[in-house]
Design a protein around this motif. Sequence first.
Motif, PDB file in Angstrom:
ATOM      1  N   SER A 197       0.916  -1.455   0.252  1.00 16.34           N
ATOM      2  CA  SER A 197      -0.032  -0.103   0.087  1.00 16.34           C
ATOM      3  C   SER A 197       0.886   2.017   0.294  1.00 16.34           C
ATOM      4  N   PHE A 198       1.891   1.520   0.494  1.00 19.68           N
ATOM      5  CA  PHE A 198       2.642   2.649   0.596  1.00 19.68           C
ATOM      6  C   PHE A 198       3.156   2.468  -0.404  1.00 19.68           C
ATOM      7  N   VAL A 207      10.784  -0.511   3.072  1.00 16.56           N
ATOM      8  CA  VAL A 207      10.154  -0.577   3.863  1.00 16.56           C
ATOM      9  C   VAL A 207      10.255  -2.256   4.162  1.00 16.56           C
ATOM     10  N   GLU A 208      10.991  -2.720   5.366  1.00 15.16           N
ATOM     11  CA  GLU A 208      11.243  -4.119   6.065  1.00 15.16           C
ATOM     12  C   GLU A 208      10.121  -5.615   6.416  1.00 15.16           C
ATOM     13  N   ILE A 209       9.909  -5.737   5.994  1.00 18.94           N
ATOM     14  CA  ILE A 209       8.496  -7.048   6.952  1.00 18.94           C
ATOM     15  C   ILE A 209       9.068  -7.388   8.113  1.00 18.94           C
ATOM     16  N   VAL A 210       9.995  -7.093   8.757  1.00 21.05           N
ATOM     17  CA  VAL A 210       9.939  -8.301   9.917  1.00 21.05           C
ATOM     18  C   VAL A 210       9.328  -9.583   9.533  1.00 21.05           C
ATOM     19  N   ASP A 211       8.238  -9.892  10.067  1.00 22.48           N
ATOM     20  CA  ASP A 211       6.727 -10.694  10.209  1.00 22.48           C
ATOM     21  C   ASP A 211       5.934 -10.693   9.170  1.00 22.48           C
ATOM     22  N   ALA A 212       5.092 -11.343   9.758  1.00 22.67           N
ATOM     23  CA  ALA A 212       3.998 -11.003   9.105  1.00 22.67           C
ATOM     24  C   ALA A 212       3.065 -10.023  10.246  1.00 22.67           C
ATOM     25  N   THR A 256      -2.616  12.944   4.449  1.00 20.22           N
ATOM     26  CA  THR A 256      -1.919  11.947   3.440  1.00 20.22           C
ATOM     27  C   THR A 256      -3.119  10.552   3.392  1.00 20.22           C
ATOM     28  N   ALA A 257      -2.933   9.614   2.905  1.00 16.34           N
ATOM     29  CA  ALA A 257      -3.593   8.748   2.810  1.00 16.34           C
ATOM     30  C   ALA A 257      -2.835   8.042   2.943  1.00 16.34           C
ATOM     31  N   ALA A 258      -1.411   7.740   3.126  1.00 20.96           N
ATOM     32  CA  ALA A 258      -0.223   6.957   2.858  1.00 20.96           C
ATOM     33  C   ALA A 258      -0.507   5.589   3.250  1.00 20.96           C
ATOM     34  N   GLY A 259      -1.220   5.847   4.720  1.00 20.08           N
ATOM     35  CA  GLY A 259      -1.067   5.368   5.508  1.00 20.08           C
ATOM     36  C   GLY A 259      -2.220   3.958   5.525  1.00 20.08           C
TER      37      GLY A 259
END
Length: 479
Positions: A86-87, A105-110, A133-136
């Motif tokens: 999304s970001f 943006v790092e995915i650490v876990d789910a 903004t609507a970035a989140g």
Amino acid sequence: MTIAWHVTISPSWFDPSSAPPQITPFGMLYAIHDALVRPYPGQKMGPSLAESWQESPDGKTYEFKLRPGLTFHNGDPVTTEDVKFSFERYKGAGAKILHDAVDRVEIVDARVVRFHLKAPWPDFMTFYGTTATAAGLVVPKNYLTQVGEENFRKKPVGAGPYKFVGSKPGVEVELEAFPAYWRRVPAVKTVIMKSVPEATARAVMLKTGEADIAYVLDGPEAEDIQRDSRFKVVSSKHASIFWIEMTEQWDAASPWHDKRLRQAVNLALDRKRINEAACLGFCPPAGVIVPRVMDFALQVDPPPYDPSKAKKLLAEAGYPKGIDGGEFAAIPGFPTVADSVVNDLNAAGIRVRQRPMERAAFYAAWREKKLRGLFMTAVGNSGNAASRVESFIQSKGAYAYGGYPDIDELFQRQASERDVKRREALLHEIQKLTIERAMFAPVMDLRVLIGIGPRIAKHTITDVWMSPFASNEDIELKP
């Protein structure tokens, strides 16, 4: 429950990725979608899809932890993969500054996701966690990838309090309560959002019971509704403001390059009378285009109303008989404000002809820099003074027609300044320069007037920080 909207509801508002720097789309976005962090009753910037977040001591890393068991409306789980997706696909207002600031943006876990910034940026959460903004806002990667962008806007799926049921484009949208929403099951099962651009028609719908809430009543209609004890008129507390753009001021061949003409526009406006006519006295006259309720806003008096001095400045600039200002577009939905501003300009010798426009067309023309000469706009998204400077004042702003090197330099300095007092001083200096150079003609802070019908037990207007809209999941009807 039926809510009468003051604008045509655009299908683009079903997709957070393209949201403009306006508050209006959030009335729809926060019904269908949810964000990691957002304002809701009792929380200026509260944990939403994320149960917690933390900033690293050096200000360069932000870590978010999702609530367990979250699902989208179609049953798909909400994961950090959706957050990252999304970001990265976000291209709305603030996209450039956000994407420039975030290294990865790092995915650490789910459930854990980490945003790595290139340098400390005190405003990351302002841009990411409020309506700046609507970035989140988080959309489902799998569903969107399968159906495609266009089909997603036709049938959006989100993680907010209401599911999309269907729409008649340009007429109405039907929503249904999402029973698995993390905060609570909304009390109102079905919500109909109707597009009713005519202010008088919205007022009539409220009085006949066709609508339970009517957004953005014009002054005369609101005054009429106030006389009936069955109804309430509530004024918003959001960060909205009207101003006049003078788009040709950077063109040396244009009359508007002469500061005296821009000062004349400021002196021509009878802001007190405009407030009383259009807003029943609820809208404070403005002296700068950053709303006074925002952090780091410069608290300053509006320019005086002095049409005689305005005419004198026109004459000194070589226009003793006044100047033809051409077509004047005004943001749709506020007819009394628009008519009053046009009348004041004409009375002072700045002759303009009002150009009627649809709301979506107005926004598109503004974004594409196709509105020229003078025009009046209004903006109500939240954030702080820096987020307003970013979009409208600094030269690289998505909606800026030009700018000045010293303002750009001050903006860059404040963006990395972690000392609040020093940062405030820099942002105040920027706002002072916009006044000294007559870059804009501020009109008034907007307090939207909203009509509440007799079936509503709890309207929740003003419960969400700096929003003119209800907290959808908290509205209650009378038994």
